[in-house]
Design a protein around this motif. Sequence first.
Motif, PDB file in Angstrom:
ATOM      1  N   GLU A  39      10.096   6.131  -8.573  1.00 19.32           N
ATOM      2  CA  GLU A  39       9.843   7.477  -9.682  1.00 19.32           C
ATOM      3  C   GLU A  39      10.837   7.869 -10.517  1.00 19.32           C
ATOM      4  N   SER A  41      13.140   5.741 -11.201  1.00 20.04           N
ATOM      5  CA  SER A  41      13.691   5.081 -12.894  1.00 20.04           C
ATOM      6  C   SER A  41      11.996   5.193 -14.312  1.00 20.04           C
ATOM      7  N   VAL A  42      11.393   5.539 -13.739  1.00 18.47           N
ATOM      8  CA  VAL A  42      10.567   5.523 -14.503  1.00 18.47           C
ATOM      9  C   VAL A  42      10.012   7.253 -15.314  1.00 18.47           C
ATOM     10  N   SER A  43      10.769   8.420 -14.407  1.00 14.86           N
ATOM     11  CA  SER A  43      11.027   9.601 -14.972  1.00 14.86           C
ATOM     12  C   SER A  43      12.014  10.149 -14.809  1.00 14.86           C
ATOM     13  N   ASP A 264       1.310   8.033 -14.611  1.00 13.73           N
ATOM     14  CA  ASP A 264       1.333   6.892 -14.760  1.00 13.73           C
ATOM     15  C   ASP A 264       1.561   6.255 -13.274  1.00 13.73           C
ATOM     16  N   GLY A 265       3.138   6.758 -12.873  1.00 16.34           N
ATOM     17  CA  GLY A 265       3.366   6.532 -11.847  1.00 16.34           C
ATOM     18  C   GLY A 265       2.758   6.403 -10.074  1.00 16.34           C
ATOM     19  N   LEU A 320       6.430   6.412 -24.161  1.00 23.02           N
ATOM     20  CA  LEU A 320       5.055   6.827 -23.203  1.00 23.02           C
ATOM     21  C   LEU A 320       4.113   7.046 -23.143  1.00 23.02           C
ATOM     22  N   GLU A 334       4.975  -1.364 -14.450  1.00 16.78           N
ATOM     23  CA  GLU A 334       6.129   0.256 -14.593  1.00 16.78           C
ATOM     24  C   GLU A 334       6.988   0.070 -14.425  1.00 16.78           C
ATOM     25  N   THR A 337       7.788   0.031 -18.294  1.00 17.24           N
ATOM     26  CA  THR A 337       7.944   1.625 -18.572  1.00 17.24           C
ATOM     27  C   THR A 337       9.001   2.123 -18.310  1.00 17.24           C
ATOM     28  N   GLY A 338       9.669   2.184 -16.974  1.00 16.94           N
ATOM     29  CA  GLY A 338      10.465   2.511 -17.021  1.00 16.94           C
ATOM     30  C   GLY A 338      12.245   2.523 -17.664  1.00 16.94           C
TER      31      GLY A 338
END
Length: 376
Positions: A39, A41-43, A264-265, A320, A334, A337-338
Motif C-alpha cells: 500500500e 509503495s503504490v500510494s 488498484d490496491g 496510473l 502492482e 504500478t508502484g
Amino acid sequence: MLLKTFGWSFAITVLGLALAGVLWGWQGLAIVGILSVLEISVSFDNAVINAGILRKMNAFWQKIFLTVGILVAVFGMRLVFPVVIVAITAKLGPIEAVKLAINDKAHYQELVTSAHPAIAAFGGMFLLMIFLDFIFEERDYKWLSWIEKPMAKMGKLDMLSVIIALVALLVTAMTVATDVAHGGGDKTATVLLSGVAGLITYLVVGGISGYFEGKLEDDEDGDGDEASAQPTTQGTGAALGLAGKAAFFMFLYLEVIDASFSFDGVIGAFAITNDIFMMALGLGIGAMYIRSLTVFLVRKGTLEDYVYLEHGAHYAIGALAVILLITIKYEISEVITGLVGVVLIGLSFASSVIRNRREGTPGDPAGAKSEVTSGV
C-alpha cells in the motif's frame, strides 16, 4: 516532529502486527506486513497530491484528515467497499455478502474481481481528469517544459480536458472492454457507464470545492481591503464560514482521490490474500502511513522547497489512470504500478534538488514570482 507526525502510524503498526500474530500466527503477520508495504509503495504519489491540497486547509481539518479520514480510508475503502461491490454484483444483502466473504472466500474474491472493469473505469477516469487539469493549467514552474508549455497553451480551450477524457473512455470501451479477462464477455456498456460516473464525480466534487475555495479567496481579499480602510470592520464571520465550507468540500475531494488511488490496491491485494480482515488490517496500516506522510510534507513545506514534486506525482497519476484502464482486460502487476510512481517522483525530486542548487537557496520564495523551467 517526525515522532509527532508518525507517532500514531508507528503505534498502529505495532498493534496491528501484534493482532495479526495473535489471530493468524506468523503467516498472517507476514501477509499483513506485505500488504502494508504494498500500500505504501503504490500510494506514495497519493501523499504528494494530497499534500498539495491539504496545505490549503487549517490545522483542524488536517486533524480531521488524520482521524475521520483514516476511518473512511480503512473501514470504508479497505473493508466495506469490497463487501458492497459483492452485494451489488451478486444482488445480495449486506449481511449475506459479509457471510460470503467469511465462509466462501474464493467465491467472494471471484465476485470482487469480476467487478474490476467498472471499478477501473470509474477510478481511471477520475484520476485522468486530475492529471489533465494539471497538465493543461498555466503554472509558474515547469518540469518537463517541452511538454508542459504547449499543453498550457492548449489548455486555454474550454473543456479540453473533459473532451480528451471522454475520447479516452470511448477508445477504452471500444477496445479493451470488448472482451475482458475479469468476468469475461463484453463490458462496453459497464465501462462507459462507470467511466462517465467517474467523470461526473470529479466535476461535481472538484467543482464545488473549487467554487468555495475561490469564494473564500475573494472574501479574504475583500476583507483585507476593508480592514485597511476601516480597521474596525466586522467581516471575519462570513470568511470563516466560507473557509469551513471550502475545507469540507476539499476534504470530500481528498477522500474521493484516496478512493480512486485505493482501487488498484484493493483488487491487487487479492493476489496475496482473500481474507477481508487481513486485507483491511494490512492496507489500513499502509494507508495510515500515507496520511501521516501527507501531513509531514505539508508541515515541512516540502512541496515549496522541491517544486517539481507535484509535477512528478501528477505524471504518476496520469500513468496510473492509463494502467487502470488497461487492466480492464490485461493483468498488470502492482509492482510495475508502484515502480512507475516511485521513478517519476524520484526524477522530479532530483530535478528539484538540481534546480535548488542552481538557484542557490532551496525553497527560495522569491523565485516563485518568475517563471522557472527545468530545461528538461
